[in-house]
Each structure stands twice: as structure tokens, then as C-alpha cells.
Motif scaffolding. Structure first.
Motif, PDB file in Angstrom:
ATOM      1  N   ALA A  30     -31.570   9.527 -40.202  1.00 50.72           N
ATOM      2  CA  ALA A  30     -30.533  10.504 -40.109  1.00 50.72           C
ATOM      3  C   ALA A  30     -30.633  11.472 -39.031  1.00 50.72           C
ATOM      4  N   SER A  31     -31.859  12.025 -38.880  1.00 53.74           N
ATOM      5  CA  SER A  31     -31.891  13.031 -37.893  1.00 53.74           C
ATOM      6  C   SER A  31     -31.831  12.457 -36.337  1.00 53.74           C
ATOM      7  N   GLY A  33     -30.210   9.470 -35.548  1.00 53.34           N
ATOM      8  CA  GLY A  33     -29.135   8.893 -35.363  1.00 53.34           C
ATOM      9  C   GLY A  33     -29.490   7.380 -35.406  1.00 53.34           C
ATOM     10  N   ARG A  90     -30.045   1.368 -29.209  1.00 59.08           N
ATOM     11  CA  ARG A  90     -30.146   2.135 -30.392  1.00 59.08           C
ATOM     12  C   ARG A  90     -31.661   2.383 -31.097  1.00 59.08           C
TER      13      ARG A  90
END
Ligand code: TYD
Length: 214
Positions: A30-31, A33, A90
Motif C-alpha cells: 500500500a505504501s 503503490g 510496476r
């Protein structure tokens, strides 16, 4: 000359059952991305393999079969999830990867480490973590945490097995410090997450950071 997207980074969270790595992998993804995924079971094939690999009353794989089931899961996971995400730039966070097979099936079950390393390279087509994060927690602390939930096949194995697995993770980290970040898992989730974030930023920079060497 056309230039493709800068390749993403792969970060694997590793550690013994109950060390808190799943919580930390989710917080880190989450932190940063990043895409969050896991083994065994991160693809439809893997979901079918997971109960077989973890063993049930009816299905009790011998150690070599267990290792090969983990490898089959990993091959599909890399091909369908990890590599496509990395190729588009990503970042990917995976809850367990090849180091788990070396620790559990190698150090834990006693299978040959050299063969497992070779199988890992073959199953992954050479895709390896840019960084492994070991959430390091003493076996007694992990056992105490795990008593609060229902045990799967591995979790019900004896303390000596888990001691060998823990030692297996530590020795992998010690022999390849460039690719391992070891974080003390004994503090609270927020402190562990802060240590992970600081360590990852120091080693890999931030996702999409200008001027890094990706
Ligand atoms: P995991 O889903 O991470 O368990 P938990 O979230 O309960 O900690 O992993 C399930 C079990 O699979 C765990 O006991 C470790 C084992 N395992 C192996 O033995 N070898 C492997 O290669 C992998 C990926 C997992």
C-alpha cells in the motif's frame, strides 16, 4: 531509439509462520503503490495447488512432491502475475517466494539446497527478488502468536522444524546481504512497518523516484 518502461522492482517478504510478514507485505504494498501477491496460491492454478501443497488428511505429499508443488505454483505465479507487472514498470510485493522453499523444504525437510536453488531458477525463468525482507521473530514468539489461530499442515509441525526454518532464513540473509533486509519482528506492527519502509527506501529508492538507477 524507442525506450520501454523502466522495469519494476520485486520485493519478497519472508519469515516463519506467525512472524507478521503478511501484515507487513500488505502495508508495504500500500505504501509503495505496488501490486500485492502471495505464494502458494497467487493464481488460479496456485489456488488449486495450495491445499495439495499444504497437505490434508487425504493428501500428504512427500518432501520432494511438496517442493515440486511449490515450484509449479511459483512458475505460474511468475508467468501470469509477477513478470507482466514488472515489465510494465510496476513494483510487486510478494508474500513469500523462492527463499521459502529453501527454508522449509531445504533447511526444514532436509532436501538438497543446491537442487532447490536450481529448480527455483528454472521455475522462475531467472526472475529473482531485488530485495527479500526477512521479518525475523524468535520461534517461541511466533508460536505464541499462532496459538491464537487454526494451524495448517506446516504450522502444526514441531518446534525443531520451525527452528531449522528460521535458521534457514537467517543463513540465506547472512550469505547474501545485498539482497536481504532483516527487520526485527518483535516490535509492534507500526514500528516494524517503519523499519521496512526505511530499509526499502535506502536499498531501492522510492517507486518512480527520479534519478534512481532503475
Ligand atoms: P503462508 O500462506 O505464507 O502462511 P501464513 O500466512 O499462514 O504464514 O504459507 C503457507 C505455508 O506454506 C507456510 O507454512 C509456509 C509454506 N511454504 C513452504 O513450505 N514452501 C514454500 O515454498 C512456500 C511458498 C510456502
Amino acid at each position: 531509439m524507442p525506450v520501454g518502461p523502466v522495469r519494476g522492482r520485486l520485493i519478497a517478504f519472508e519469515g516463519i509462520d506467525g512472524c507478521g510478514k503478511s501484515t507487513q507485505a500488505a502495508l508495504a504494498a500500500a505504501s509503495f503503490g505496488a501490486a500485492l501477491t502471495f505464494e502458494p496460491g497467487g493464481t488460479p492454478l496456485g489456488a488449486a495447488l495450495r491445499p495439495l501443497a499444504l497437505g490434508t488428511a487425504q493428501v500428504d505429499p512427500v518432501a520432494r512432491a511438496e517442493a515440486l508443488l511449490m515450484m509449479a505454483d511459483r512458475a505460474q505465479h511468475v508467468a501470469d502475475v509477477i513478470e507482466p507487472a514488472l515489465a510494465t514498470g510496476r513494483w510487486v510485493v510478494t508474500d513469500r517466494f523462492g527463499a521459502s522453499t529453501l527454508a522449509y523444504q531445504g533447511h526444514g525437510r532436509g532436501l538438497d539446497l543446491g537442487i532447490l536453488e536450481l529448480l527455483n531458477r528454472w521455475a522462475t525463468a531467472g526472475v529473482a527478488p531485488d530485495l527479500n525482507v526477512l521479518i525475523d521473530l524468535p520461534v517461541v514468539d511466533a508460536l505464541a502468536r499462532r496459538h491464537q489461530r487454526v494451524a495448517d499442515g506446516f504450522e502444526s509441525l514441531d518446534t525443531e522444524f520451525h527452528q531449522r526454518v528460521a535458521a534457514g532464513f537467517r543463513s540465506q540473509a547472512a550469505s547474501d546481504p545485498e539482497h536481504w533486509l532483516v527487520v526485527d519482528g518483535r516490535s509492534g506492527p507500526d514500528e516494524v512497518a517503519a523499519a521496512v519502509a526505511a530499509g526499502v527506501a535506502e536499498r531501492l529508492g522510492a517507486p518512480g523516484q527520479l534519478g534512481d538507477d532503475r
